[in-house]
Design an enzyme around this catalytic site. Sequence first.
Site, short mmCIF file in Angstrom:
data_model
loop_
_atom_site.label_atom_id
_atom_site.label_comp_id
_atom_site.label_asym_id
_atom_site.label_seq_id
_atom_site.Cartn_x
_atom_site.Cartn_y
_atom_site.Cartn_z
N CYS A 118 0.66 -1.21 0.06
CA CYS A 118 -0.07 -0.07 0.12
C CYS A 118 1.08 1.11 0.13
CB CYS A 118 -0.86 0.01 1.02
SG CYS A 118 -0.27 0.13 2.74
N CYS A 189 -4.19 -0.53 -2.39
CA CYS A 189 -4.68 0.96 -2.70
C CYS A 189 -4.48 1.24 -4.06
CB CYS A 189 -4.12 2.10 -1.70
SG CYS A 189 -2.47 2.41 -2.05
N CYS A 196 3.42 0.46 -8.48
CA CYS A 196 4.20 -0.82 -8.11
C CYS A 196 5.36 -1.31 -9.20
CB CYS A 196 3.18 -1.96 -7.75
SG CYS A 196 3.80 -3.34 -6.89
#
Length: 253
Positions: A118, A189, A196
């Site tokens: 996250c 999230c 990412c």
Amino acid sequence: MATSETADPPPFVRLASDPLRWRLLRELSHGDRRVRELVDLVGQPQNLVSYHLRKLRAAELVTARRSSFDGRDTYYHLDLERCADALAAAGSSLHPALAPIGVAVKRAESRLKVLFVCTGNSGRSPMAEALLRHRAGSRVEVSSAGSHPKPVHPDAVRVLAERGIALTHEPSHVDDHRRRRFHWVISLCDRVREVCPEFPGHPRVIHWSLPDPAKEPESYPAFRRLADELDRRIGFLTARFGVEYRDDEVNRT
């Protein structure tokens, strides 16, 4: 008088019998998706996909939430508990003996490696890490990280303590894990999903669109709701481990 032989099929059977709706249910069972992603996955026009999503939402099998990264986007989420109840009811309506009595899940022979990600690594991902470790024990090697790590939120610690889980966590940056190999990488999230990194070994990557409880006016109830939601999702996740895991998904170091 209607009999079991002449009665109409249960609502879930009628709803899921449409091939496109079944495809949408299957895709959403893997994680939360945006409309344009579903369009690409099923290869159908957006207006048709949106029409069937409205049908699934009307049946309360699918929910929608605005993206916290880009408010113009909407993430769709499949309520697996409602699906399980609907499937159980459908089986029972055909014959009482078809009511579920529990399903044995084959365990993976080797430990699965899971990473939760996250933004802050202060609430959602460390809670998910602790809950999965609590549920799966030695079956998994679980970690968590954030794109902008900060200290663990006290309400995250408090909420898990109420469940008998001690949350002791040192926040880490996702870049510190980018050379590690995982079977599963789960973003929690919408913002971190966009940044990412890719990981070696071709892990299974899924997304759970969950709002940041720390941004709510009353964070403690929001953290409690988050713990409930994470526990539900992790329960279904662990059921998939034995079914979808293959030893060759990750080349171990």
